[in-house]
Design a protein around this motif. Structure first.
Motif, mmCIF file in Angstrom:
data_model
loop_
_atom_site.group_PDB
_atom_site.id
_atom_site.type_symbol
_atom_site.label_atom_id
_atom_site.label_comp_id
_atom_site.label_asym_id
_atom_site.label_seq_id
_atom_site.Cartn_x
_atom_site.Cartn_y
_atom_site.Cartn_z
ATOM 1 N N LEU A 114 -4.337 53.970 -59.291
ATOM 2 C CA LEU A 114 -4.434 52.630 -59.136
ATOM 3 C C LEU A 114 -2.950 51.869 -58.900
ATOM 4 O O LEU A 114 -2.944 51.071 -58.086
ATOM 5 N N ALA A 115 -2.304 52.161 -59.943
ATOM 6 C CA ALA A 115 -1.131 51.592 -59.985
ATOM 7 C C ALA A 115 -0.306 51.827 -58.617
ATOM 8 O O ALA A 115 0.590 51.150 -58.331
ATOM 9 N N LYS A 116 -0.261 52.932 -58.221
ATOM 10 C CA LYS A 116 0.653 53.352 -56.823
ATOM 11 C C LYS A 116 -0.064 52.671 -55.793
ATOM 12 O O LYS A 116 0.791 52.102 -54.887
ATOM 13 N N VAL A 117 -1.535 52.460 -55.433
ATOM 14 C CA VAL A 117 -1.825 51.624 -54.237
ATOM 15 C C VAL A 117 -2.206 50.251 -54.666
ATOM 16 O O VAL A 117 -2.082 49.816 -53.646
ATOM 17 N N GLY A 118 -2.187 49.827 -55.914
ATOM 18 C CA GLY A 118 -2.170 48.502 -56.439
ATOM 19 C C GLY A 118 -3.592 47.855 -56.232
ATOM 20 O O GLY A 118 -3.947 47.229 -57.094
ATOM 21 N N ARG A 119 -4.224 48.180 -55.104
ATOM 22 C CA ARG A 119 -5.763 47.850 -55.132
ATOM 23 C C ARG A 119 -6.567 48.560 -54.285
ATOM 24 O O ARG A 119 -6.187 49.517 -53.278
ATOM 25 N N GLU A 120 -7.861 48.969 -54.713
ATOM 26 C CA GLU A 120 -8.543 49.995 -54.080
ATOM 27 C C GLU A 120 -10.276 49.611 -54.024
ATOM 28 O O GLU A 120 -10.754 49.015 -55.011
ATOM 29 N N PRO A 121 -10.782 49.931 -53.024
ATOM 30 C CA PRO A 121 -12.399 49.648 -53.108
ATOM 31 C C PRO A 121 -12.832 50.755 -54.005
ATOM 32 O O PRO A 121 -12.566 51.907 -54.205
ATOM 33 N N TRP A 122 -13.926 50.067 -54.921
ATOM 34 C CA TRP A 122 -14.679 50.936 -55.791
ATOM 35 C C TRP A 122 -15.921 51.538 -55.230
ATOM 36 O O TRP A 122 -17.048 51.256 -55.366
ATOM 37 N N SER A 123 -15.608 52.645 -54.422
ATOM 38 C CA SER A 123 -16.749 53.037 -53.416
ATOM 39 C C SER A 123 -17.289 54.066 -54.297
ATOM 40 O O SER A 123 -17.101 54.700 -55.228
ATOM 41 N N GLY A 124 -18.642 54.425 -53.627
ATOM 42 C CA GLY A 124 -19.361 55.792 -54.010
ATOM 43 C C GLY A 124 -20.156 55.550 -55.301
ATOM 44 O O GLY A 124 -20.872 56.394 -55.733
ATOM 45 N N VAL A 125 -20.578 54.091 -55.549
ATOM 46 C CA VAL A 125 -21.614 54.059 -56.728
ATOM 47 C C VAL A 125 -22.690 53.973 -56.225
ATOM 48 O O VAL A 125 -23.253 53.435 -55.321
ATOM 49 N N ARG A 126 -23.578 54.953 -56.763
ATOM 50 C CA ARG A 126 -25.009 54.994 -56.156
ATOM 51 C C ARG A 126 -26.006 55.226 -57.432
ATOM 52 O O ARG A 126 -26.926 55.518 -57.418
ATOM 53 N N ASN A 127 -25.961 53.756 -58.349
ATOM 54 C CA ASN A 127 -26.953 53.583 -59.109
ATOM 55 C C ASN A 127 -27.010 52.235 -58.776
ATOM 56 O O ASN A 127 -26.208 51.360 -58.721
ATOM 57 N N TYR A 128 -28.474 51.715 -58.862
ATOM 58 C CA TYR A 128 -28.624 50.272 -58.421
ATOM 59 C C TYR A 128 -28.211 49.194 -59.550
ATOM 60 O O TYR A 128 -27.827 48.238 -59.012
ATOM 61 N N GLN A 129 -28.382 49.567 -60.706
ATOM 62 C CA GLN A 129 -27.777 48.555 -61.818
ATOM 63 C C GLN A 129 -26.309 48.286 -61.859
ATOM 64 O O GLN A 129 -25.974 47.137 -61.617
ATOM 65 N N ALA A 130 -25.625 49.292 -61.370
ATOM 66 C CA ALA A 130 -24.197 49.203 -61.266
ATOM 67 C C ALA A 130 -23.844 48.382 -59.974
ATOM 68 O O ALA A 130 -22.984 47.641 -59.935
ATOM 69 N N ARG A 131 -24.541 48.886 -59.079
ATOM 70 C CA ARG A 131 -24.499 48.066 -57.770
ATOM 71 C C ARG A 131 -24.550 46.867 -57.903
ATOM 72 O O ARG A 131 -23.822 45.950 -57.162
ATOM 73 N N ASN A 132 -25.920 46.347 -58.835
ATOM 74 C CA ASN A 132 -25.966 45.057 -58.621
ATOM 75 C C ASN A 132 -24.958 44.089 -59.341
ATOM 76 O O ASN A 132 -24.803 43.100 -59.106
ATOM 77 N N TYR A 133 -24.500 44.837 -60.519
ATOM 78 C CA TYR A 133 -23.328 44.183 -61.342
ATOM 79 C C TYR A 133 -22.281 44.083 -59.977
ATOM 80 O O TYR A 133 -21.766 42.790 -60.444
#
Length: 151
Positions: free
Chosen positions: A18-37
């Protein structure tokens, strides 16, 4: 401002990544509660405890922040992605994400064992609940301060 803990496996994506890219999409979450957050509760500027899991010494490795409002996770539409979801239509996407932005790396990892040793001061901390495997967890302001004090 709200606070969160987001888990990642450092061999896949670490605080150094993350330090190298600075900003990153938090992709790949496949749990509904985590998605809802991410979809309903996270706001730009919210603080994130960046947690390394599935490693010899799991723990909080640094800080990040929520960098944008939630938007559909493009990996759900990519047939070549491990996170492809054929049942998710483009006009009503099932999976959402936020971008996370690097804030700072800790001088050392605040270990899960150290966090567990402070359980009495952390109250009902989602990370310490038996059987909890969510990759995105809410953190109270008091829990945030307590974990930062361990650094």
């Amino acid at each position: 401002m709200a606070y969160w803990l987001m888990k990642t496996e450092p061999d896949e994506f670490s605080i150094d990544s993350l330090a190298k890219v600075g900003r990153e999409p938090w992709s790949g979450v496949r749990n509904y509660q985590a998605r809802n957050y991410m979809m309903k509760d996270m706001k730009v500027g919210d603080g994130i405890l960046f947690y390394h899991s599935s490693t010899a010494i799991p723990g909080v490795a640094g800080l990040a922040k929520v960098a944008c409002e939630a938007y559909p996770d493009p990996t759900q539409f990519d047939r070549k992605s491990d996170y492809f979801d054929a049942a998710s239509p483009r006009d009503n996407p099932r999976w959402w994400l936020v971008d996370v932005a690097f804030e700072r790396k800790f001088g050392r990892v605040v270990t899960l064992d150290e966090i567990k040793a402070r359980a009495d001061k952390l109250g009902d901390f989602a990370l310490l609940r038996k059987g909890n495997r969510l990759s995105v967890l809410p953190v109270t302001a008091a829990q945030w301060k307590q974990i930062l004090s361990l650094e």
